[in-house]
Scaffold this motif. Structure first.
Motif, mmCIF file in Angstrom:
data_model
loop_
_atom_site.group_PDB
_atom_site.id
_atom_site.type_symbol
_atom_site.label_atom_id
_atom_site.label_comp_id
_atom_site.label_asym_id
_atom_site.label_seq_id
_atom_site.Cartn_x
_atom_site.Cartn_y
_atom_site.Cartn_z
ATOM 1 N N ASN A 169 0.858 -1.180 0.000
ATOM 2 C CA ASN A 169 0.000 0.000 0.000
ATOM 3 C C ASN A 169 0.902 1.241 0.000
ATOM 4 N N TYR A 170 1.363 1.597 -1.209
ATOM 5 C CA TYR A 170 2.287 2.729 -1.312
ATOM 6 C C TYR A 170 1.588 4.064 -1.084
ATOM 7 N N ASP A 171 0.274 4.115 -1.292
ATOM 8 C CA ASP A 171 -0.433 5.379 -1.030
ATOM 9 C C ASP A 171 -0.209 5.785 0.421
ATOM 10 N N THR A 172 -0.389 4.810 1.304
ATOM 11 C CA THR A 172 -0.216 5.121 2.729
ATOM 12 C C THR A 172 1.254 5.401 3.046
ATOM 13 N N ILE A 173 2.152 4.628 2.450
ATOM 14 C CA ILE A 173 3.583 4.847 2.711
ATOM 15 C C ILE A 173 3.982 6.263 2.265
ATOM 16 N N LEU A 174 3.511 6.672 1.076
ATOM 17 C CA LEU A 174 3.893 7.996 0.550
ATOM 18 C C LEU A 174 3.208 9.129 1.319
ATOM 19 N N ASP A 175 1.949 8.913 1.690
ATOM 20 C CA ASP A 175 1.173 10.017 2.276
ATOM 21 C C ASP A 175 1.302 10.102 3.793
ATOM 22 N N GLU A 196 14.408 2.742 3.958
ATOM 23 C CA GLU A 196 15.512 3.614 4.358
ATOM 24 C C GLU A 196 15.260 5.013 3.810
ATOM 25 N N SER A 197 14.577 5.045 2.646
ATOM 26 C CA SER A 197 14.190 6.348 2.103
ATOM 27 C C SER A 197 12.892 6.189 1.308
ATOM 28 N N ILE A 198 12.119 7.271 1.309
ATOM 29 C CA ILE A 198 10.818 7.246 0.623
ATOM 30 C C ILE A 198 10.693 8.501 -0.231
ATOM 31 N N SER A 199 10.477 8.326 -1.529
ATOM 32 C CA SER A 199 10.168 9.488 -2.369
ATOM 33 C C SER A 199 9.192 9.033 -3.456
ATOM 34 N N PRO A 221 7.213 3.091 -6.085
ATOM 35 C CA PRO A 221 5.974 3.152 -5.298
ATOM 36 C C PRO A 221 4.722 3.323 -6.151
ATOM 37 N N LEU A 222 4.078 2.213 -6.415
ATOM 38 C CA LEU A 222 2.888 2.196 -7.265
ATOM 39 C C LEU A 222 1.666 2.629 -6.455
#
Ligand code: SAM
Length: 265
Positions: A169-175, A196-199, A221-222
């Motif tokens: 669930n990249y939406d939650t990871i990104l937001d 380790e990093s999120i963009s 991140p889809l």
């Protein structure tokens, strides 16, 4: 001049690290030999129950292509449940481990070493279902590769074919940042796994094992709706998306989404 050279070298490295073939470098032998510690086969079975077996049986699928075999968890489960399974992976060390894992359970895997982008070039059969599980599609960094791979999956399926493809669930990871219930997919207790990093165009996961070795995986991140639209645009008229194996869920809660796409309409 020196500085320019360094800068351009750095740029090249970043570009390469966000490439659809980078998985080839990241699944090193040592990492692959520890992949099952990350999964914990019993824990995974507890988390997903019979979701995939049931979903495939409900759609009358008998012959399945496991496109992202890894160490063979789903190939073995499906063989044990009476499916005919062919097991694909782009990494030979993964297939070796999968074959070994199956052999220990008195099963013989039919393995095919092949990149998804060359699927129909290397395999001349059709399947009732293609599964691409364990957050594998995330390895494709270029949209043209995602579209190409979905087209390959579509064409290797028979007319009633079903594609099951999952993702974090990249939406939650990104937001909202990373959190994990540690109940699904990768549930091994002896591994510390977190980004380790999120963009917007790269989530880099770090895996620390209990012998202090560290490995990394680069992931694209889809976002959920983006993946769904790519699948539909590849020709699948219906796509149903489950959250942590449930039909109803709050968008931000699941750790994983599972897309079940059908050719039939
Ligand atoms: N499905 C397994 C699981 O759930 O444990 C493995 C998941 S692992 C995250 C992703 C797998 O996909 C790796 O075994 C990797 O080698 C494979 N893979 C990634 N990109 C690929 C590609 N373009 N073609 C073929 N295999 C690929």
């Amino acid at each position: 001049m020196k500085l320019e050279e360094n800068t351009s070298h750095k740029h090249d490295k970043v570009v390469k690290d966000k490439h659809s073939s980078f998985y080839q470098r990241q699944y090193e032998d040592d990492f692959v030999s520890k992949w099952d510690d990350l999964i914990d086969w019993d824990g995974r079975t507890k988390g997903e129950g019979d979701f995939f077996v049931k979903t495939l049986k409900e759609r009358n699928a008998k012959k399945v292509l496991d496109a992202a075999t890894g160490t063979g968890y789903h190939s073995v489960r499906l063989l044990n449940n009476g499916f005919e399974v062919h097991s694909v992976d782009g990494k030979d060390n993964m297939l070796e481990r999968a074959f070994f894992n199956a052999r220990r359970r008195d099963l013989i895997l039919r393995t095919i070493h092949c990149d998804w982008r060359d699927l129909t070039h290397d395999i001349h059969e059709t399947y009732d279902a293609v599964i691409c599980l364990g957050n594998s599609f995330t390895h494709l960094f270029e949209e043209k590769d995602r579209r190409k791979v979905l087209a390959e999956f579509y064409s290797i399926l028979g007319p009633q074919g079903v594609l099951i493809l999952d993702q974090r669930n990249y939406d939650t990871i990104l937001d909202q940042g990373y959190s994990n219930k540690h109940e699904y997919y990768y549930v091994g207790d002896s591994v510390k796994a977190e980004p380790e990093s999120i963009s917007d165009d790269l989530v880099r996961f770090r895996y620390e094992f209990d012998d202090n070795t560290v490995h990394h995986l680069n992931m694209y991140p889809l976002r959920k709706e983006y993946t769904r639209s790519l699948i539909k645009e590849a020709g699948f008229p219906t796509v149903k998306t489950f959250g942590d194996f449930q039909e109803t869920y709050k968008q931000e809660e699941p750790d994983f989404f599972i897309h079940v796409a059908e050719k039939n309409y």
